[in-house]
Design a protein around this motif. Structure first.
Motif, mmCIF file in Angstrom:
data_model
loop_
_atom_site.group_PDB
_atom_site.id
_atom_site.type_symbol
_atom_site.label_atom_id
_atom_site.label_comp_id
_atom_site.label_asym_id
_atom_site.label_seq_id
_atom_site.Cartn_x
_atom_site.Cartn_y
_atom_site.Cartn_z
ATOM 1 N N GLY A 62 69.258 43.574 25.367
ATOM 2 C CA GLY A 62 70.118 43.647 26.132
ATOM 3 C C GLY A 62 70.137 43.173 27.494
ATOM 4 O O GLY A 62 71.068 43.152 28.418
ATOM 5 N N HIS A 100 74.881 46.041 28.184
ATOM 6 C CA HIS A 100 74.231 44.863 27.369
ATOM 7 C C HIS A 100 74.973 43.772 27.619
ATOM 8 O O HIS A 100 76.070 43.314 27.574
ATOM 9 N N ILE A 149 74.159 48.300 16.962
ATOM 10 C CA ILE A 149 74.236 48.164 18.585
ATOM 11 C C ILE A 149 75.070 49.476 19.162
ATOM 12 O O ILE A 149 74.558 50.052 20.389
ATOM 13 N N GLU A 152 72.652 51.921 19.252
ATOM 14 C CA GLU A 152 71.698 51.687 20.492
ATOM 15 C C GLU A 152 72.285 52.346 21.771
ATOM 16 O O GLU A 152 71.598 52.867 22.265
#
Length: 359
Positions: A62, A100, A149, A152
């Motif tokens: 990111g 990101h 993600i 994440e």
């Protein structure tokens, strides 16, 4: 309403309505660990009602620019803990902005091919350790990777709480990854994350829901920059896009929505009408110098228009004691453009406060 009135923000009581806006300064170590100078920098500005940190990557993938901080390793968490401890000791409140960068990146920064909703290269250049370079074509995320993600971001928010932050702000603005999914030129997907307006907002909604579920919605904010073509982004009908997005997010009870004001006042008005919660506004983007009054007149106009908080960028950058200077109607420090990005402490932690000599 006054800039100096207190206001409730989620779990926090803010002593004033002046927020330090997130600003990339590129002062972290090469491994993304915050430095002692960063702790000094943020603690110097603890009189702000609230501090928003520079954009911080939730993963190595990111990262968009050199020397930006991360929150995905134990060492980074420990480095940020020194920052939050310093800010809290100085009486401040601080949120970590999670960013990101998506396709706004380059292999020269971290050795990885940038990822994005679709394999669409942004027009323009990005700064790398070897100087400015053209953007590269990113790799399109698979559907499973998009879901990864979301996780994440959730883990990054949990790490932010471990590091002592009072919450997080999710960066869905300025052409970075969340904004790329909202876009009609960066997102050409044909799965559930692309195509229709409802599909294009799905990723942002899932990230916000995931983070809010992990750390509490009252510790989560979201930043948007509607109708701004930054980093080669277009949105189509911005008013319709954000009305739909905010319709999905409003029931969550987020701590704030951070609006980078659009030039189109109709878009701004529709966003204000669609958002029932606390509204933070960044009224203007001025470069290289803020207006002579530091943006105060514009800020007060926005308070009259319905904003609850105002974020100041370069005003706080050049004036650690911006709140005190506004209260006293005191002159403001001139910004030093050479110290904006990277380098040492000059133009970073050496701006004087009232009563200090500039010599």
């Amino acid at each position: 309403m006054s800039l100096f009135e207190p206001v409730r923000h989620g779990r926090l009581e803010l002593p004033n309505r002046m927020v330090m806006a997130p600003m990339t300064r590129s002062r972290a170590h090469g491994d993304g660990v915050p430095t002692p100078s960063m702790a000094t920098y943020y603690a110097q500005r603890a009189s702000a009602g609230l501090i928003l940190t520079e954009g911080t990557q939730p993963s190595l993938q990111g990262q968009g620019y050199p020397m930006t901080p991360g929150i995905h390793t134990d060492e980074q968490v420990a480095g940020w803990r020194a920052v939050t401890d310093a800010v809290h000791a100085a009486g401040g409140r601080i949120l970590l902005q999670l960013q990101h960068s998506g396709r706004v990146g380059h292999p020269g920064v971290h050795g990885l091919t940038p990822v994005a909703p679709s394999a669409v290269r942004a027009d323009g250049q990005i700064f790398t350790p070897e100087g400015p370079k053209d953007y590269v074509e990113p790799r399109a995320l698979t559907t499973a990777e998009v879901e990864d993600i979301v996780a994440e971001f959730t883990r990054a928010a949990e790490r932010a709480v471990e590091a002592g932050f009072d919450g997080v702000e999710l960066h869905s603005a300025m052409g970075y990854l969340l904004h790329q999914f909202l876009s009609d030129n960066a997102n050409l997907r044909t799965d559930v994350y692309g195509g229709s307006l409802q599909n294009r907002i799905r990723f942002v909604v899932e990230v916000v829901e995931g983070v809010a579920g992990a750390i509490g919605a009252d510790r989560v904010g979201l930043r948007i920059s509607p109708a701004k073509a930054l980093n080669d982004i277009t949105e189509g009908d911005s008013a319709a896009l954000y009305t739909a997005l905010l319709g999905e997010l409003a029931p969550l009870g987020l701590a704030h929505l951070h609006l980078v004001a659009a030039e189109d006042e109709d878009v701004n008005d529709k966003i204000r009408a669609a958002w029932p919660g606390l509204l933070m506004v960044n009224p203007l983007n001025s470069f290289p110098q803020p207006p002579e009054d530091g943006g105060r007149e514009n800020a007060e106009q926005w308070l009259r228009r319905g904003a609850d908080l105002i974020s100041f960028g370069r005003g706080f950058l050049a004036n650690p004691d911006l709140v005190a200077r506004f209260r006293a109607d005191a002159p403001l420090n001139a910004l030093v453009p050479e110290g904006l990005y990277g380098g040492g402490d000059g133009g970073y932690i050496d701006y004087p406060v009232l009563g200090e000599s500039t010599a």
